[in-house]
Design a protein around this motif. Structure first.
Motif, short mmCIF file in Angstrom:
data_model
loop_
_atom_site.label_atom_id
_atom_site.label_comp_id
_atom_site.label_asym_id
_atom_site.label_seq_id
_atom_site.Cartn_x
_atom_site.Cartn_y
_atom_site.Cartn_z
N LYS A 240 -22.59 6.92 2.77
CA LYS A 240 -22.42 8.06 1.86
C LYS A 240 -23.70 8.88 1.77
CE LYS A 240 -18.95 5.78 -0.97
NZ LYS A 240 -17.80 6.62 -1.16
N THR A 241 -24.85 8.25 1.99
CA THR A 241 -26.14 8.94 1.89
C THR A 241 -26.54 9.66 3.18
OG1 THR A 241 -27.31 6.93 2.53
CG2 THR A 241 -26.98 7.30 0.17
N ASN A 242 -25.73 9.55 4.24
CA ASN A 242 -26.05 10.20 5.52
C ASN A 242 -25.65 11.68 5.43
OD1 ASN A 242 -26.31 11.14 8.12
ND2 ASN A 242 -25.16 9.48 9.07
N ASP A 243 -26.53 12.48 4.84
CA ASP A 243 -26.23 13.90 4.63
C ASP A 243 -25.95 14.63 5.94
OD1 ASP A 243 -26.50 13.67 1.86
OD2 ASP A 243 -28.64 14.14 1.92
N ILE A 244 -26.72 14.32 6.97
CA ILE A 244 -26.53 14.99 8.26
C ILE A 244 -25.13 14.69 8.81
CG2 ILE A 244 -27.31 15.07 10.66
CD1 ILE A 244 -30.16 14.45 9.57
N TYR B 27 -19.61 15.72 10.76
CA TYR B 27 -18.29 15.25 11.17
C TYR B 27 -17.16 16.19 10.77
CZ TYR B 27 -20.96 11.14 12.40
OH TYR B 27 -21.89 10.29 12.95
N PRO B 28 -17.12 16.73 9.55
CA PRO B 28 -16.07 17.71 9.24
C PRO B 28 -16.15 18.96 10.12
CG PRO B 28 -17.00 16.85 7.21
CD PRO B 28 -17.87 16.35 8.33
N ARG B 29 -17.37 19.39 10.45
CA ARG B 29 -17.52 20.55 11.35
C ARG B 29 -16.94 20.28 12.72
NH1 ARG B 29 -23.25 20.80 10.76
NH2 ARG B 29 -23.28 20.84 13.02
N CYS B 30 -16.87 19.00 13.10
CA CYS B 30 -16.35 18.61 14.42
C CYS B 30 -14.87 18.24 14.36
CB CYS B 30 -17.17 17.45 14.98
SG CYS B 30 -18.85 17.91 15.41
N GLY B 31 -14.21 18.53 13.24
CA GLY B 31 -12.78 18.30 13.15
C GLY B 31 -12.36 16.98 12.55
N PHE B 32 -13.30 16.16 12.11
CA PHE B 32 -12.95 14.90 11.46
C PHE B 32 -12.51 15.17 10.03
CE2 PHE B 32 -15.52 13.47 14.94
CZ PHE B 32 -15.00 12.23 15.28
N VAL B 33 -11.55 14.40 9.57
CA VAL B 33 -11.03 14.54 8.21
C VAL B 33 -11.45 13.31 7.42
CG1 VAL B 33 -8.93 14.72 6.83
CG2 VAL B 33 -9.06 15.87 9.04
N TYR B 34 -12.00 13.56 6.24
CA TYR B 34 -12.41 12.46 5.37
C TYR B 34 -11.18 11.73 4.86
CZ TYR B 34 -14.17 9.99 1.27
OH TYR B 34 -14.46 9.04 0.35
N ASP B 35 -11.17 10.42 4.97
CA ASP B 35 -10.06 9.59 4.50
C ASP B 35 -10.44 8.99 3.16
OD1 ASP B 35 -8.14 7.69 3.94
OD2 ASP B 35 -8.26 6.69 5.87
N GLY B 36 -10.06 9.66 2.09
CA GLY B 36 -10.38 9.18 0.76
C GLY B 36 -9.37 8.17 0.23
#
Length: 148
Positions: A121-125, A130-139
């Motif tokens: 969660k702390t990996n700001d970069i 990942y969202p910019r590359c098309g990955f979707v966060y799975d909440g």
């Protein structure tokens, strides 16, 4: 920027192990090139992971490591994007995106349904990349670990 991406083999062991050691140091692990080299050698020798290296000029400056998994809904192979690292001197130049794009291409080449990954969660970069590359966060899911 001029770069190339190459699939790593055992002949690239020293290069991959050096980058992998730096990656682990980034995640607050002790510097241990010897153990990293043994770990990567076993993965490559037993075809347990696939690693792609990013080169700028003739210097390897980043890598991505993929592990094979299977998706229970899609009933297909998928790849776990386990490790992604670009040397700090080469960040912000599109190499992470290039390595992710190569991983997506690997999905196409191997008939996989997609990529999955996790990051701190702390990996700001990473959480911006990942969202910019098309990955979707799975909440919807919690990831749990059991360590021996």
């Amino acid at each position: 920027m001029d770069y190339k991406i190459k699939k790593a083999g055992l002949e690239d062991l020293d290069t991959v192990a050096g980058l992998f050691n730096r990656y682990r140091i980034f995640y607050r692990q002790p510097d241990d090139y010897k153990k990293c080299s043994a770990f990567i050698q076993e993965r490559l020798a037993n075809k347990q992971s696939h690693i792609f290296l990013a080169y700028v000029q003739d210097e390897a400056v980043g890598f991505v490591q993929l592990y094979e998994l299977y998706h229970y809904i899609k009933l297909k192979k998928q790849w776990l994007l386990s490790d992604l690292f670009v040397h700090p001197d080469h960040r912000g130049k599109g190499l992470s995106v290039a390595l992710i794009d190569r991983s997506k291409q690997w999905c196409e080449e191997t008939g996989a349904c997609g990529l999955m990954l996790e990051t701190e969660k702390t990996n700001d970069i990473g959480n911006k990349l990942y969202p910019r590359c098309g990955f979707v966060y799975d909440g919807l899911h919690n990831y749990y670990y059991w360590w021996k």
